[in-house]
Write a protein that holds these residues in place. Structure first.
Motif, PDB file in Angstrom:
ATOM      1  N   ASN A  60      -3.308  -0.569  -5.390  1.00 41.92           N
ATOM      2  CA  ASN A  60      -1.963  -1.102  -5.197  1.00 41.92           C
ATOM      3  C   ASN A  60      -1.466  -1.721  -6.497  1.00 41.92           C
ATOM      4  O   ASN A  60      -2.233  -2.330  -7.229  1.00 41.92           O
ATOM      5  N   GLY A 109       0.793  -1.233   0.000  1.00 39.24           N
ATOM      6  CA  GLY A 109       0.000   0.000   0.000  1.00 39.24           C
ATOM      7  C   GLY A 109       0.824   1.280   0.000  1.00 39.24           C
ATOM      8  O   GLY A 109       0.262   2.383   0.084  1.00 39.24           O
ATOM      9  N   LYS A 136       3.206   0.903  -4.830  1.00 34.05           N
ATOM     10  CA  LYS A 136       2.909   1.697  -6.035  1.00 34.05           C
ATOM     11  C   LYS A 136       4.182   2.439  -6.415  1.00 34.05           C
ATOM     12  O   LYS A 136       4.520   3.453  -5.815  1.00 34.05           O
TER      13      LYS A 136
END
Ligand code: ADP
Ligand code: MG
Length: 395
Positions: A105, A13, A54
């Motif tokens: 994500n 995350g 990410k």
């Protein structure tokens, strides 16, 4: 070794700023002509996405000098990047934290050319702060840009938990093996055109290696320093004094400098020019030394047979023109053979060196080939790379 890797980070995350080097060549139509640099960052990005992170890629492209230059937009590399990654890439002109947070994500972002901002190359604290505000973690995978203290390579690393990406990690581990705590004896091969471009390199290597094999044009300067007439050879006569100082320093430190004992000479710098082998002290007045001779090659091969570690920068002769690639090819193949057999750790770098090792079909067997150019040389010169230093002891 003092720096963290992706294995040490909790990525789930998280927005992960990844400094990469995707400064790839493009043709007039804006198509990427060589995607090697893009392919090399794939493991880092895929590791991050597969662990729920990410990636927000930060990269420079050309030298826009702090202003917007349409031809240097990183938008041009998006198709090649998507193809290499096998997923969509979201290009952002000005990254926005809220948009990153909202994305699922595994989303990959590519930010516009970092060098469009004047603060990048100045390592402006405000720019580093802005970059840090975009991410939770900083991952540097651009060893080749680590010799520059810029906001995206150095400044930001102090402001976030930071780690090395896979490519940076591989490069640092290989260089550490070669120069950090190498297995002895260590042999260095330094060749190429000129002593003047490699003074710092030679000065550092004599402190670290047991044998320093000098070849190429720069060997001529060392021969001239011993009072040998090198005829029309490429030679920096104004640097003979410096060459002599390097020789004395080596003598003092127990490093043997290995110069050619025989050489291949020709009357012109051209492929298949008529040539002959003469003793290193017997270059005819109207000829130039273009390669090391067979006896010199035999000595190099026997040193490589005994060596545990090899560092190589610079070809041993004018390898672009046959048959003056013979010494470079033979040494490269010997290094490849012992690397394959597991008796030699071999690390090489440099633009022409990589080309020469590929031409000799030896590169694939080397333990590590650095494509980092200036950063590789600075490391070999014993200099601290700001981008690496910032990772050491980072949060
Ligand atoms: P790298 O790019 O790997 O650091 P360099 O740029 O220092 O290597 O050196 C490569 C160049 O040196 C090649 O263009 C090669 O032709 C040249 N060279 C090597 N030996 C000789 C020589 N004896 N005379 C003239 N040029 C040479
Ligand atoms: Mg070069």
């Amino acid at each position: 070794m003092g720096w963290k890797t992706l294995d040490d980070m909790d990525l789930e995350g998280k927005s992960v700023l990844v400094r990469v080097d995707i400064n790839v060549p493009v043709d007039e139509a804006g198509q990427v002509t060589d995607a090697t640099r893009i392919e090399r960052i794939v493991p880092t990005i895929q590791y991050i996405t597969s662990h729920g992170g990410k990636p927000v890629l930060l990269a420079h492209f050309g030298r826009p000098k702090g202003k917007y230059v349409p031809e240097l937009s990183l938008r041009a590399v998006v198709p090649a990047l998507q193809e290499a990654l096998g997923c969509d890439v979201t290009f952002v002109e000005r990254p926005d934290r809220a948009a990153i947070d909202e994305a699922p994500n595994g989303t990959v972002f590519l930010a516009e050319n970092t060098r469009f901002a004047p603060g990048e190359t100045k390592n402006d604290p405000g720019m580093a702060q802005f970059l840090a505000s975009l991410g939770d973690i900083y991952c540097n995978d651009a060893f080749s840009a680590a010799h520059r203290a810029h906001a995206s390579t150095e400044g930001v690393a102090h402001l976030l938990p930071s780690c090395a990406g896979r490519l940076m990690q591989a490069e640092l581990e290989a260089l550490e093996k070669a120069l950090g705590k190498p297995q002895k004896p260590v042999v260095a091969v330094v060749g190429g055109a000129k002593v003047s471009t490699k003074l710092d390199l030679l000065g550092n290597l004599v402190e670290k290696v047991q044998y320093l094999i000098i070849g190429g044009g720069m060997a001529n300067t060392f021969l001239a320093a011993r009072g040998i007439d090198v005829g029309k050879s490429l030679c920096e006569h104004d640097l003979t004094e410096t060459a002599e100082q390097i020789r004395l320093k080596a003598l003092d430190l127990g490093c043997e400098i290995v110069l050619p004992v025989d050489v291949v000479v020709a009357r012109e710098f051209a492929a298949n020019a008529p040539h002959e082998v003469v003793g290193a002290q017997d270059c005819p007045k109207d000829a130039m030394i273009l390669d090391a001779g067979p006896q010199s090659v035999a000595r190099i091969e026997s040193l490589l047979a005994e060596a545990k570690t090899l560092i190589w920068n610079g070809p041993l002769g004018a390898f672009e023109i046959e048959p003056f690639d013979a010494a470079t090819n033979a040494a490269a193949q010997a290094a490849a053979k012992y690397s394959r057999a597991g008796t030699l750790i071999s690390v090489a770098g440099g633009g022409d060196t990589v080309a020469a090792l590929n031409k000799a079909d030896a590169a694939k067997d080397f333990t590590y080939i650095s494509t980092a150019g200036g950063a590789f040389l600075e490391w070999m010169e014993g200099k601290t790379l700001p981008g690496v230093a910032a990772l050491i002891g980072a949060r």
